[in-house]
Design an enzyme around this catalytic site. Structure first.
Site, PDB file in Angstrom:
ATOM      1  N   CYS A  53      45.232  43.226  61.469  1.00  0.00           N
ATOM      2  CA  CYS A  53      44.366  42.166  61.974  1.00  0.00           C
ATOM      3  C   CYS A  53      44.736  41.782  63.413  1.00  0.00           C
ATOM      4  CB  CYS A  53      44.419  40.978  61.017  1.00  0.00           C
ATOM      5  SG  CYS A  53      43.027  39.852  61.131  1.00  0.00           S
ATOM      6  N   HIS A  54      45.053  40.522  63.657  1.00  0.00           N
ATOM      7  CA  HIS A  54      45.409  40.048  64.992  1.00  0.00           C
ATOM      8  C   HIS A  54      46.819  40.459  65.416  1.00  0.00           C
ATOM      9  CE1 HIS A  54      41.822  37.604  64.297  1.00  0.00           C
ATOM     10  NE2 HIS A  54      41.809  37.339  65.584  1.00  0.00           N
TER      11      HIS A  54
END
Length: 197
Positions: free
Chosen positions: A119-120
């Site tokens: 993800c991030h």
């Protein structure tokens, strides 16, 4: 043979599933996992958040659990670890500003040790300038950063993952089965481009 040691760098408002699930799964697989956060010590907690996909134009965010760290960031010797795991959530946004975090990431990538980011978490990889020429998945909103860092963005299903040598990345927590399976293969030296254990 002793268990491989994995360093997990996390922080406040890390994504709950992307922290708890890999931490517990890797422990259950027999790996040692040290969860650390800059400025905190073993026994301290980080707040987590839950990112959910509910039909809006972006994810929604809710407060999650408190996650207890089991090691102290300031005492970590990255050379003593076999692999690195970077969860997503909001934590990478501020962790990428920490020079010691970036130095740790560079160590793992320079030494071709297994690295998993979801993800991030890609925000930390881009800030560390370690993905030029690589294929990297991340949450779609991170695509511009991934491409500006010189990587090819892997536009895959939300439950998919991609392995590029020592690096395993995925877009978000629905990818846990694929992401953790691929990371385990790299840890065991079974993935293409992975170093044998």
């Amino acid at each position: 043979m002793s268990a491989k040691k994995i360093l997990m760098i996390t922080g406040d408002f890390t994504e709950d599933y992307e922290t708890m699930v890999p931490f517990q799964t890797l422990l259950a697989m027999g790996y040692e996992v040290d969860a650390v956060c800059p400025g905190k010590k073993a026994g301290d907690t980080v707040a987590t958040c839950i990112h959910d996909f509910e039909g809006d134009q972006t994810y929604t965010e809710k407060r999650g659990h408190n996650f207890t760290l089991n090691a102290t960031f300031a005492e970590v010797d990255v050379a003593a670890y076999d692999a690195l795991l970077i969860p997503g959530g909001r934590a990478p946004e501020y962790l990428r500003l920490d020079a010691a975090v970036l130095a740790a990431v560079k160590h793992f990538m320079d030494e071709n040790k297994p690295v998993a980011a979801i993800c991030h978490g890609a925000q930390i990889l881009t800030a560390a300038k370690v993905i030029n020429g690589r294929t990297v998945s991340a949450y779609p909103a991170c695509r511009p950063e991934v491409e500006l860092a010189g990587a090819t963005y892997a536009d895959i299903a939300i439950d998919g993952a991609v392995t590029d040598g020592n690096l395993v990345t995925a877009p978000a927590w629905p990818a846990h089965p694929a992401w953790l399976s691929q990371f385990n293969a790299v840890l065991k030296g079974e993935a293409a481009g992975a170093l044998a254990a």
